[in-house]
Design an enzyme around this catalytic site. Structure first.
Site, PDB file in Angstrom:
ATOM      1  N   LYS A  90       1.180  -1.437  -0.054  1.00  0.00           N
ATOM      2  CA  LYS A  90      -0.108  -0.123   0.295  1.00  0.00           C
ATOM      3  C   LYS A  90       0.986   0.926  -0.119  1.00  0.00           C
ATOM      4  O   LYS A  90       1.474   1.040   0.857  1.00  0.00           O
ATOM      5  CB  LYS A  90      -1.250   0.047   1.657  1.00  0.00           C
ATOM      6  N   SER A 172      -9.391   2.448   2.055  1.00  0.00           N
ATOM      7  CA  SER A 172      -8.398   3.394   1.725  1.00  0.00           C
ATOM      8  C   SER A 172      -7.529   1.908   0.865  1.00  0.00           C
ATOM      9  O   SER A 172      -6.779   2.511   0.044  1.00  0.00           O
ATOM     10  CB  SER A 172      -7.641   4.095   2.518  1.00  0.00           C
ATOM     11  N   SER A 196      -9.983  -0.647   6.432  1.00  0.00           N
ATOM     12  CA  SER A 196      -9.520  -0.106   5.082  1.00  0.00           C
ATOM     13  C   SER A 196      -8.841  -1.304   5.060  1.00  0.00           C
ATOM     14  O   SER A 196      -8.481  -1.145   3.750  1.00  0.00           O
ATOM     15  CB  SER A 196      -8.639   1.086   5.383  1.00  0.00           C
TER      16      SER A 196
END
Length: 521
Positions: A90, A172, A196
């Site tokens: 990420k 996210s 997320s």
């Protein structure tokens, strides 16, 4: 001749839905090399990335790292459990030499801002390297990871859902979910403050683990609530692959002192130790109801959930309807809209610690230095994080001196209250886990204003509880429907076992059919 040094007679390989076991068998049988496998994934990314936008940065050394793994394998060296496996991380996670932008335009030179370049990897990224993984790149996120449904606020633009470009990808960790669901990589790193990990996994028909707080280090990860609720966890297409990645990530490191809590809590046999097709036999599962949250399930979701419950019962589970009824559990909530933000009081202090770790060569390595360089203040009343400042006196005080540890007593009391009731319910009803629909309704569109309809996000994140998502079907609008197993702290191995038994019996994973088109959505 050592078997590992035999010449490789490569055969065509389809990388779509390829598993870690497939890869290990391919290497062992000499059917392909790490270099070839990496090139195939990069070729697929080159073809489809323009239409899905999963990545912010590619690793320019990925092919060299794959060749190095091949050389070590040919020399008969002992290799890590992910040797040669293509993975992604990420954007919020520090990757030495690549920018850490937090998804926010002022922190990206590509968007007219400036770059923060870390001198060293986050511990979770370092653990991937030690395991031999080939990291293909960093994946897209919304600005400051501050959206549970979409990455549309990213300086790099929206990420699209691999299952259906018209549907919100979940956030996210949008880019990681898209990359794994689209077979751009085999497994990937996600991170959660408020849904997320679980939201994007569920939205893209993936398996994920939102781990117990402090099981996996989150040092070196751009924080929203690093001291209180941020967690790093895996995304995968199968339960087995997801468990194997958690094996690599979990456990203590001196770089993140809170992970001392994980000592003795990581299963001796690893997170695949309870993967058994009969794992649900005799298990007691609590069901979703207004005792947990007063948010009702849509009519369509109720029908899907009823089918899920039948599947669980057919696998030997006993279900308990709404075990939280009458416990006062819902009274603990302070939902701000659909998100209870308690724990974000620590963001200024956590950002100070994050910036310090970047190293002396970084463009800013303190909160004060960063603020001095920025053209706008994300904590201003109209800033992306401004609403939290308005509602949190502790955060307002912390912004005056981000170097001081903030008063987190209010948050800690909330965690204690949640855990007290949760553990009491689990004990009273002799529950092994909860089994909920991960969303209460079909997911909204990629450009809709609606938020993600999660059923558990704030409660799980404030309490620090673990959860495992597993594909369970599909809504009429095309969005995936997923099941979420929630358990006591440190129960990840058991939850993965339950998810495995369900996965193997139902096979609900949706394999995306990617498009090379920017058709209207």
């Amino acid at each position: 001749m050592n078997a590992s040094s035999k010449p490789v007679a490569e055969v065509p390989v389809d990388i779509v839905e390829l598993t870690i076991a497939d890869i290990q068998n391919g290497f062992a049988g000499g059917r392909f090399t790490s270099e070839t496998l990496t090139r195939l994934h990069l070729d697929r990314i080159e073809t489809y990335e323009p239409y899905y936008n999963a990545f912010t940065f590619m690793n320019p050394k990925a092919m060299d790292e794959a060749r190095a793994i091949d050389a070590r394998r040919a020399a008969g060296e002992s290799l890590g459990p992910l040797a040669g496996v293509p993975v992604v991380v990420k954007e919020a996670m520090d990757f030495a030499g690549l920018p850490s932008t937090a998804g926010w335009a002022p922190l990206s030179s590509a968007a007219g801002g400036f770059d923060l370049i870390p001198e060293r990897d986050a511990p979770v990224v370092a653990r991937l390297r030690t395991a031999g993984a080939v990291i293909l790149g960093k994946t897209n996120i919304p600005a400051f990871s501050h959206d549970g449904a979409r990455a549309n606020t990213s300086w790099d633009g929206p990420t699209f859902n691999a299952v259906d470009r018209a549907i919100a990808p979940g956030a996210s960790s949008s880019g990681t979910a898209t990359a794994i669901s689209a077979s751009f990589a085999v497994v990937g790193l996600a991170e959660e403050t408020g849904g997320s990990i679980q939201n994007p996994a569920a939205a893209q028909s993936l398996v994920s683990v939102k781990p117990t707080f402090a099981l996996v280090p989150n040092t070196g990860v751009a924080p929203l609530a690093g001291s209180t609720r941020d967690v790093v966890g895996p995304h995968g297409r199968t339960v087995t692959d997801t468990a194997l990645l958690l094996d690599v990530l979990a456990g203590y490191t001196a770089e993140d002192p809170k992970t001392v809590a994980s000592i003795g809590m990581v299963p001796a046999g690893g997170y695949t130790s309870k993967l058994d097709k009969s794992a649900l036999k005799g298990v007691r599962l609590g069901l979703y109801g207004p005792g947990w949250r007063k948010q009702p399930l849509s009519e369509e979701c109720q029908a899907l959930y009823a089918k899920t419950v039948e599947e669980l019962e057919s696998l030997g589970a006993t279900v308990v309807a709404d075990p939280f009824e009458g416990t006062g559990f819902t009274d603990l909530s302070q939902l701000n809209g659909e998100f209870d933000d308690r724990g974000l009081e620590s963001i200024a202090y956590d950002m100070e610690m994050f910036l310090r770790r970047l190293g002396s060569s970084a463009a800013a390595n303190s909160f004060a230095a960063l603020k001095a360089k920025l053209p706008e203040d994300p904590f201003a009343p109209d800033g992306i994080l401004g609403a939290h400042v308005k509602s949190m006196p502790v955060l307002r005080a912390s912004l005056e001196d981000p170097t001081a540890v903030p008063d987190l007593s209010g948050f800690l009391a909330a965690r204690q209250h949640y855990l007290t009731i949760f553990n009491a319910v689990m004990t009273e009803h002799r529950l092994d886990a909860l089994s909920f629909p991960q969303s209460s309704a079909a997911l909204p569109g990629i450009f809709d204003a609606a938020t993600y309809p999660a059923t558990t996000v704030s409660e799980m994140n404030i309490a620090g509880l673990p959860g495992v998502t597993v594909p369970a079907g599909r809504f009429r609008n095309g969005s995936p429907y997923s099941l979420l197993f929630v358990g006591r702290m440190w129960s990840e191995a058991s939850l993965l076992g339950f998810a495995y038994a369900y996965e193997q019996a139902t096979h609900h994973r949706i394999v995306p059919e990617l498009v090379a088109s920017t058709y209207a959505v």
